[in-house]
Motif scaffolding. Structure first.
Motif, short mmCIF file in Angstrom:
data_model
loop_
_atom_site.label_atom_id
_atom_site.label_comp_id
_atom_site.label_asym_id
_atom_site.label_seq_id
_atom_site.Cartn_x
_atom_site.Cartn_y
_atom_site.Cartn_z
N ASP A 44 -4.60 -4.28 -14.92
CA ASP A 44 -3.82 -3.22 -14.29
C ASP A 44 -2.53 -3.79 -13.69
O ASP A 44 -1.45 -3.20 -13.80
N THR A 45 -2.65 -4.97 -13.07
CA THR A 45 -1.48 -5.61 -12.45
C THR A 45 -0.47 -5.99 -13.53
O THR A 45 0.74 -5.76 -13.37
N THR A 249 -3.68 -11.32 -5.69
CA THR A 249 -3.67 -10.36 -6.80
C THR A 249 -3.90 -8.95 -6.27
O THR A 249 -3.26 -7.99 -6.74
N ASN A 253 -0.98 -6.14 -6.82
CA ASN A 253 -1.31 -4.87 -7.45
C ASN A 253 -0.80 -3.70 -6.59
O ASN A 253 -0.16 -2.77 -7.08
#
Ligand code: PLP
Length: 382
Positions: A44-45, A249, A253
């Protein structure tokens, strides 16, 4: 932990202020990095990062600072004796040159004046005069000078040659217009702590087809920063080869979510407005901006000190009395210029407050600087 003053307003060109929505994510418990949850989070990131880079190219998030991905870009593409053109109109352009030298590449420096931009015509001449150039490196936004290079025009030149185009967007991505695919950027690198407004410690790199071809023919010279290792782990298992920073992370995100919620266009407009307000404010105080008008950055503004103002005293006063940090000059510009960062989550009131504090600090040091806030307000209210 030793008590520190963590309440200062950071108007330095990175690290920048991190919204509490982003900071709070780092209080979440650590999850295993070889789990599907972490794979999904990283995926997703990366997807959001690609939207910000405006690219379809392979993109990796690396645990390390911006210099790690600069190193990765060079060590995976240049062997001893390979020819590279390093555009060096600032400290970070110089860094690409230094990294290329560490890997014993045959470096050709194109050194436009600091504070000015690189000329695409001159780059074309250099590529024509020197056969077999393997890569061209450039920094989009030279944080050390407050000037930016025309990376789209330079990319249009490099694409006519075999050389790959390596661009540092560490202090521009998410604040100024960057379109990796449209600008023909073969390798693009960025960091977490500037316009994306995440904490320092993560970096990202995009790798296009032309670059992969070069990587496949280049000796692997770094173990931690081996691009092939990142590709292999991601393609096989949606994992990173080594333990990534889980907490950072989470933060990256959330920060990218905020970038996309605001929208890239809106973000570019906000940075441009804050840059114009800062420039107008400093010029109204009688200061000379360091970057040439045609090259001015929208994320950091640099100004020359008036006669007799001491850099340490000025920035010390800003920090201790007004709780605002701005940056000094780097390399031969130390003591000669100061730099105001207005990137990431920067807001109008923070720019106005900074200009007001600069006026007061100058006054205290004997330089009569007035009218900066008024000039900035004019820009902001138009
Ligand atoms: C344009 C640019 N490139 C590279 C770097 C180096 O990044 P880091 O300090 O995260 O290694 C910086 C940091 O200020 C930068 O502004």
């Amino acid at each position: 932990m030793k008590q520190m003053d963590t309440e200062k307003l950071l108007m330095i060109p990175g690290p920048t202020m991190v919204p509490s929505r982003v900071l709070n994510t780092m209080a979440l418990p650590i999850i295993g990095h070889r789990t599907s949850d972490f794979g999904d989070l990283t995926g997703d990131t990366v997807d959001m990062m690609k939207k910000v880079f405006q690219t379809e190219n392979d993109t990796y998030i690396i645990t390390g600072s911006g210099t790690a991905v600069m190193d990765m870009a060079i060590s995976n593409t240049l062997d001893k004796g390979d020819k590279v053109i390093n555009i060096t109109n600032g400290n970070f352009g110089e860094r690409f040159y230094k990294i290329s030298s560490v890997y014993k590449a045959d470096t050709i420096k194109y050194e436009p004046e600091w504070g000015d931009l690189a000329d695409p015509k001159k780059l074309r001449e250099l590529l024509e005069e020197n056969e077999g150039i393997k890569a061209v490196t450039v920094v989009h936004n030279e944080t050390s000078t407050g000037a930016k290079n025309p990376i789209e025009d330079l990319g249009n030149v490099v694409k006519d040659f075999d050389a790959i185009y390596i661009v540092d967007t560490i202090s521009s991505l998410g604040g100024d217009y960057v379109n990796v695919d449209k600008f023909n950027i073969d390798i693009c690198v960025t960091g977490s702590q500037k316009c994306i407004a995440a904490p320092p410690g993560l970096a990202a790199i995009t790798v296009g087809e032309k670059a992969w071809d070069v990587v496949s023919k280049t000796e692997t010279k770094s173990f931690y920063l081996d691009l092939n290792a990142y590709k292999k782990s991601w393609d096989a298992k949606k994992e990173t080869p080594y333990t990534p920073s889980v907490s950072l992370t989470y933060a990256m995100n959330e920060a990218l979510e905020m970038v996309l919620e605001e929208g890239l266009e809106n973000r570019f407009k906000r940075h441009d407005l804050l840059a114009r307000a800062t420039r107008a404010g400093l010029e109204a105080m009688g200061l000379e901006l360091f970057a040439k008008e045609r090259a001015r950055s929208v994320t950091v503004t640099s100004a020359k000190y008036p006669e007799g103002i001491d850099d340490k005293k000025f920035r010390g006063l800003l920090a201790e009395k007004y709780n605002i940090r701005v940056a000094g000059g780097q390399s031969h510009l130390a003591g000669k210029i100061f730099r105001v960062g207005h990137m990431g989550s920067a807001k109008e009131y923070q720019v106005l407050g900074t200009l007001a504090a600069i006026e007061l600090a100058f006054k205290e040091l004997g330089y009569n600087a007035e009218g900066g806030v008024a000039a900035a307000k004019k820009v902001l209210s138009n």
